[in-house]
Scaffold this motif. Structure first.
Motif, PDB file in Angstrom:
ATOM      1  N   SER A   1      35.427  33.443  52.648  1.00  0.00           N
ATOM      2  CA  SER A   1      34.954  34.588  51.863  1.00  0.00           C
ATOM      3  C   SER A   1      34.059  34.110  50.728  1.00  0.00           C
ATOM      4  CB  SER A   1      36.141  35.369  51.291  1.00  0.00           C
ATOM      5  OG  SER A   1      36.963  35.862  52.320  1.00  0.00           O
ATOM      6  N   LEU A   2      32.844  34.658  50.674  1.00  0.00           N
ATOM      7  CA  LEU A   2      31.884  34.306  49.636  1.00  0.00           C
ATOM      8  C   LEU A   2      32.061  35.195  48.409  1.00  0.00           C
ATOM      9  CD1 LEU A   2      28.593  33.965  51.746  1.00  0.00           C
ATOM     10  CD2 LEU A   2      30.298  32.198  51.230  1.00  0.00           C
ATOM     11  N   PRO A   3      31.630  34.746  47.248  1.00  0.00           N
ATOM     12  CA  PRO A   3      31.685  35.602  46.060  1.00  0.00           C
ATOM     13  C   PRO A   3      30.878  36.882  46.258  1.00  0.00           C
ATOM     14  CG  PRO A   3      31.263  33.320  45.435  1.00  0.00           C
ATOM     15  CD  PRO A   3      31.141  33.397  46.940  1.00  0.00           C
ATOM     16  N   ILE A   4      31.444  37.984  45.841  1.00  0.00           N
ATOM     17  CA  ILE A   4      30.721  39.260  45.847  1.00  0.00           C
ATOM     18  C   ILE A   4      31.427  40.202  44.877  1.00  0.00           C
ATOM     19  CG2 ILE A   4      32.020  40.181  47.825  1.00  0.00           C
ATOM     20  CD1 ILE A   4      29.395  41.624  48.666  1.00  0.00           C
ATOM     21  N   SER A   5      30.658  40.799  43.978  1.00  0.00           N
ATOM     22  CA  SER A   5      31.215  41.791  43.061  1.00  0.00           C
ATOM     23  C   SER A   5      30.066  42.543  42.409  1.00  0.00           C
ATOM     24  CB  SER A   5      32.082  41.140  41.975  1.00  0.00           C
ATOM     25  OG  SER A   5      31.281  40.583  40.955  1.00  0.00           O
ATOM     26  N   ALA A   6      30.411  43.618  41.735  1.00  0.00           N
ATOM     27  CA  ALA A   6      29.392  44.456  41.105  1.00  0.00           C
ATOM     28  C   ALA A   6      28.738  43.781  39.906  1.00  0.00           C
ATOM     29  CB  ALA A   6      30.004  45.785  40.683  1.00  0.00           C
ATOM     30  N   VAL A   7      29.318  42.697  39.400  1.00  0.00           N
ATOM     31  CA  VAL A   7      28.737  42.021  38.233  1.00  0.00           C
ATOM     32  C   VAL A   7      28.071  40.701  38.611  1.00  0.00           C
ATOM     33  CG1 VAL A   7      30.357  43.097  36.626  1.00  0.00           C
ATOM     34  CG2 VAL A   7      30.926  40.883  37.650  1.00  0.00           C
ATOM     35  N   GLN A   8      28.001  40.394  39.893  1.00  0.00           N
ATOM     36  CA  GLN A   8      27.387  39.136  40.313  1.00  0.00           C
ATOM     37  C   GLN A   8      25.868  39.223  40.179  1.00  0.00           C
ATOM     38  OE1 GLN A   8      29.131  37.091  43.732  1.00  0.00           O
ATOM     39  NE2 GLN A   8      27.090  36.890  44.604  1.00  0.00           N
ATOM     40  N   SER A   9      25.269  38.240  39.528  1.00  0.00           N
ATOM     41  CA  SER A   9      23.833  38.268  39.276  1.00  0.00           C
ATOM     42  C   SER A   9      23.044  37.875  40.518  1.00  0.00           C
ATOM     43  CB  SER A   9      23.486  37.311  38.130  1.00  0.00           C
ATOM     44  OG  SER A   9      23.693  35.959  38.538  1.00  0.00           O
TER      45      SER A   9
END
Length: 366
Positions: free
Chosen positions: A343-351
């Motif tokens: 699982s890779l990083p992913i979120s609403a605040v990821q630049s």
């Protein structure tokens, strides 16, 4: 280090509103089953377009209570069977076995990682009473096929929507795609509380009445107990936090979709298998899960490049010690998935800058 999920920054977006909500609860003097929980239930039911939403303590309890209610209603009994994907978090299966029901594991589609509807009918017996599809990673299952099978055999459909808040199948959101649905508001979910929390959604009045009583000591009226229930209630503080964050859920989903789209368009490494997307609204990207034969080497390489990743999940349920009676069983597709996913990083605040760094690192891996 690029974090897998920066919860502090996610919640910092709404800090003032969360503090105001918390203050409102503290000042009310009412901390269980008050206005905040009632308000969230109304708002979440409206969001899912269901008649009822019942707040509970966590996502596992949501599934347990749905199945327990069906037993109370005489629709299920001990040793009845519930079909569930073999590729899922163990909570989906625990809910079945904790009700003295029998989980019947069905392999997933290798492309979507979701339960394969073409494999369901061969597992149906006279003891089968329900199908429990799991909208894993944020993508809805093929609910048209699943509901067709359920109608044919008169089975209940219980959605595990713990990872899919806001996802659509056709013109309906998850939570409104079967007879009932269980949600988790664990902090890392797309709609996450600041602690544990969960909910049940349904359009069925009797089921809603029974699950609400079961989660409140079996009581529909104070000091009168219809059933041997449990204590599983969404507390006022978490409900107040969720009311704030529900307002922004669709915006956060769109930001996740932008990141997922960037990954899908720009990751070009032929050794990496990208997620299969049926339709954009079907997926809310709770997790962005890739697959590779060199998973452990890739995870170490990314860590060495200051990128945090996680594995959801390293051990399939049938290989867990908790279900050691299944350890010798063979579910090759699930085993392949669990040995290859990352699982890779992913979120609403990821630049965009960090997203691009992740893409470049993946493309440089060999």
């Amino acid at each position: 280090m690029i974090p897998f999920l920066d919860l502090k920054s996610i919640n910092a977006q709404y800090r003032a509103e969360l503090i105001a909500a918390c203050t409102r609860v503290i000042d009310s003097g009412w901390y269980i089953q008050g206005n905040e929980c009632n308000g969230f239930e109304v708002e979440f039911a409206a969001y899912c377009s269901t008649k009822h939403a019942i707040g509970v303590a966590n996502g596992l309890d949501a599934l347990i209570l749905i199945l327990r209610a069906y037993k109370v209603m005489g629709i299920m009994t001990d040793s009845d069977e519930v079909i569930v994907p073999s590729n899922t978090y163990i909570a989906s299966i625990l809910a079945i076995s904790q009700n003295n029901l029998v989980p019947i594991l069905v392999e997933p589609d290798i492309n979507t990682y979701l339960i394969d509807p073409t494999k369901i009918e061969e597992k149906i017996t006279s003891k089968t009473k329900a199908i429990l599809p799991v909208h894993l990673y944020g993508q809805t299952c093929d609910m048209e096929s699943i509901n067709t099978i359920a109608r044919k055999y008169n089975l209940k459909v219980i959605e595990d929507s713990a990872q899919s808040h806001g996802a659509y199948f056709g013109n309906k959101r998850c939570g409104n795609l079967g007879d009932a649905s269980g949600f988790s508001f664990y902090p890392g979910k797309n709609l996450g509380a600041l602690g544990d929390g969960g909910a049940i959604t349904t359009n069925h009045d009797e089921l809603a009445q029974v699950v609400r009583a079961l989660g409140n000591y079996g009581s529909h009226k104070k000091y009168e107990n219809l059933y041997q229930g449990i204590n599983s209630r969404l507390d006022e503080l978490q409900a107040a936090m969720l009311r704030v964050k529900l307002q922004y859920l669709d915006n956060e989903i769109e930001k996740r979709r932008e990141i997922a789209g960037y990954y899908l368009e720009n990751i070009k490494n032929s050794n990496i298998i990208l997620p299969t997307l049926r339709a954009e609204d079907n997926h809310v990207w709770h997790l962005f899960v890739i697959r590779t034969q060199n998973r452990d080497e890739l995870q170490k390489y990314l860590s060495d490049n200051s990128i945090q990743t996680l594995i959801h999940y390293p051990i399939p349920p049938h290989k867990q010690e908790a279900y050691k009676e299944w350890n010798s069983k063979n579910y090759p597709i699930s085993e392949q998935i669990h040995s290859q996913i990352l699982s890779l990083p992913i979120s609403a605040v990821q630049s965009l800058e960090n997203t691009n760094k992740i893409v470049q690192a993946l493309n440089d891996f060999n």
